[in-house]
Design a protein around this motif. Structure first.
Motif, PDB file in Angstrom:
ATOM      1  N   ALA A 285       1.837  -7.736  -8.238  1.00  0.00           N
ATOM      2  CA  ALA A 285       1.074  -6.538  -8.593  1.00  0.00           C
ATOM      3  C   ALA A 285       1.912  -5.288  -8.367  1.00  0.00           C
ATOM      4  O   ALA A 285       1.884  -4.343  -9.172  1.00  0.00           O
ATOM      5  N   ARG A 286       2.672  -5.274  -7.285  1.00  0.00           N
ATOM      6  CA  ARG A 286       3.571  -4.138  -7.032  1.00  0.00           C
ATOM      7  C   ARG A 286       4.652  -4.058  -8.105  1.00  0.00           C
ATOM      8  O   ARG A 286       4.995  -2.980  -8.582  1.00  0.00           O
ATOM      9  N   GLU A 287       5.189  -5.228  -8.470  1.00  0.00           N
ATOM     10  CA  GLU A 287       6.220  -5.255  -9.505  1.00  0.00           C
ATOM     11  C   GLU A 287       5.651  -4.773 -10.841  1.00  0.00           C
ATOM     12  O   GLU A 287       6.312  -4.037 -11.581  1.00  0.00           O
ATOM     13  N   ARG A 288       4.433  -5.180 -11.144  1.00  0.00           N
ATOM     14  CA  ARG A 288       3.807  -4.762 -12.400  1.00  0.00           C
ATOM     15  C   ARG A 288       3.620  -3.255 -12.460  1.00  0.00           C
ATOM     16  O   ARG A 288       3.846  -2.611 -13.498  1.00  0.00           O
ATOM     17  N   ALA A 289       3.183  -2.680 -11.335  1.00  0.00           N
ATOM     18  CA  ALA A 289       2.986  -1.230 -11.280  1.00  0.00           C
ATOM     19  C   ALA A 289       4.293  -0.483 -11.514  1.00  0.00           C
ATOM     20  O   ALA A 289       4.323   0.558 -12.195  1.00  0.00           O
ATOM     21  N   LYS A 290       5.386  -1.004 -10.972  1.00  0.00           N
ATOM     22  CA  LYS A 290       6.687  -0.364 -11.157  1.00  0.00           C
ATOM     23  C   LYS A 290       7.128  -0.425 -12.617  1.00  0.00           C
ATOM     24  O   LYS A 290       7.669   0.540 -13.160  1.00  0.00           O
ATOM     25  N   VAL A 291       6.898  -1.580 -13.255  1.00  0.00           N
ATOM     26  CA  VAL A 291       7.277  -1.730 -14.672  1.00  0.00           C
ATOM     27  C   VAL A 291       6.455  -0.778 -15.533  1.00  0.00           C
ATOM     28  O   VAL A 291       6.989  -0.110 -16.426  1.00  0.00           O
ATOM     29  N   GLU A 292       5.169  -0.699 -15.252  1.00  0.00           N
ATOM     30  CA  GLU A 292       4.305   0.193 -16.031  1.00  0.00           C
ATOM     31  C   GLU A 292       4.733   1.643 -15.914  1.00  0.00           C
ATOM     32  O   GLU A 292       4.641   2.412 -16.872  1.00  0.00           O
ATOM     33  N   ALA A 293       5.230   2.010 -14.737  1.00  0.00           N
ATOM     34  CA  ALA A 293       5.608   3.407 -14.492  1.00  0.00           C
ATOM     35  C   ALA A 293       7.035   3.730 -14.911  1.00  0.00           C
ATOM     36  O   ALA A 293       7.443   4.894 -14.867  1.00  0.00           O
ATOM     37  N   ASN A 294       7.797   2.722 -15.319  1.00  0.00           N
ATOM     38  CA  ASN A 294       9.209   2.916 -15.661  1.00  0.00           C
ATOM     39  C   ASN A 294       9.344   3.456 -17.091  1.00  0.00           C
ATOM     40  O   ASN A 294       9.362   2.701 -18.066  1.00  0.00           O
TER      41      ASN A 294
END
Length: 324
Positions: A285-294
């Motif tokens: 979930a943390r990784e997904r949030a980072k990808v979405e914000a990149n």
């Protein structure tokens, strides 16, 4: 310069590395991450380890490692064979060091879980998580080891990431330390707010009775699965059987129960790598949030990465459902 805990390991004799993983061993190293002072942990755990040595006929050495990365590496290179860990570090040990979860601890009250906390000094004007989030640019945060479940992973997601906050960048200053050090930093007003957990707070109240009156809880996470006990997966089956039998039957006499109560537990229960699935979900979930914000990622590349993460999350969801 050789670190003290590595030197201690090198002095131990009769290890699996010397005897060969296929032969039953006469000596084991049982590792503990120093979430508080080594002397406190040794005092608390030594009676249990002494009983383990007598019951199994295997000499059990207590090895205290200063950080989560250290115990993962010690497992990887067969310097320790059994370890008490948090869920996040156990996940890393399973993935990188050939470890396997075989048991978990049970709290004094019979619960098989604990909570991550945010704590402040008792005189702090901070009353709740909202106060922390609003004032973060002026606050010093005492954060946990990067591989700590309750000190980093859980609060990192549930207290901060879900509120659009990066705990490593958005505070005035962020310092990392073990649980005991973070509590002392709050008590001594060296940090404004710090992560911790209910188990360590209980231990702190026993080892620092007066100082424990000087902080208070302002946030509590969802329930975290209780700490796992792991062993090297390639440890011989005869040794595994002895260790498993001892731990799962320990605490049935009054004396044994007293020993467990000192370390904040009442029993050990069987477990498996399945208990790590929620932590894997948190990390994804943390990784997904980072990808979405990149914003540097092209739209198609972002969509591809998100689809891959969603597929992994779906698979973990199926694993969790099948384990229940």
């Amino acid at each position: 310069m050789i670190k003290p805990w590595i030197a201690t390991l090198c002095l131990a004799s009769g290890l699996l590395a010397a005897a060969g993983a296929s032969a039953q061993v006469k000596e084991l190293n049982f590792s503990f991450i120093t979430t508080e002072s080594s002397s406190n942990l040794k005092t608390a755990w030594q009676p249990v380890l002494d009983d383990m040595s007598k019951a199994t006929g295997i000499k059990v050495n207590a090895v205290f490692v200063p950080d989560y990365a250290g115990v993962i590496e010690a497992l990887r290179f067969n310097k320790v064979q059994v370890a008490w860990m948090g869920n996040k570090s156990a996940m890393e040990a399973v993935d990188r060091a050939g470890a396997e979860v075989f048991a978990k601890v049970v709290g004094k009250d019979g619960t098989e879980g604990y909570y991550s906390l945010l704590v402040v000094h008792k005189d702090s004007p901070i009353k709740n998580l909202d106060d922390v989030l609003k004032s973060r640019a002026s606050l010093t945060l005492g954060f946990g080891d990067p591989n700590s479940t309750s000190g980093t992973a859980v609060p990192g997601l549930f207290a901060f990431a879900q509120n659009g906050v990066d705990p490593t960048k958005d505070f005035k200053r962020t310092v990392r330390a073990n649980h005991e050090t973070n509590l002392l930093a709050v008590v001594n007003k060296q940090v404004d707010v710090a992560t911790n957990n209910t188990e360590n707070v209980h231990r702190f109240s026993q080892t620092h009775a007066e100082q424990s009156k000087n902080f208070r809880e302002i946030w509590r996470s969802p329930l975290i699965a209780s700490d796992p006990i792991v062993w090297r997966k390639d440890m011989d089956e005869a040794t595994k059987a002895k260790v498993r039998a001892f731990m799962l039957n320990y605490g049935k006499t009054e004396r044994e129960q007293q020993n467990l109560q000192v370390i904040g537990y009442s029993a050990f229960r069987p477990s498996s790598n399945a208990q790590l699935v929620p932590v894997r979900q948190i990390e994804l979930a943390r990784e997904r949030a980072k990808v979405e914000a990149n914003t540097a990622l092209a739209a198609d590349e972002r969509a591809k990465k998100l689809a891959e993460i969603d597929a992994r999350l779906a698979e973990l969801g199926r694993q969790l459902a099948s384990a229940k």
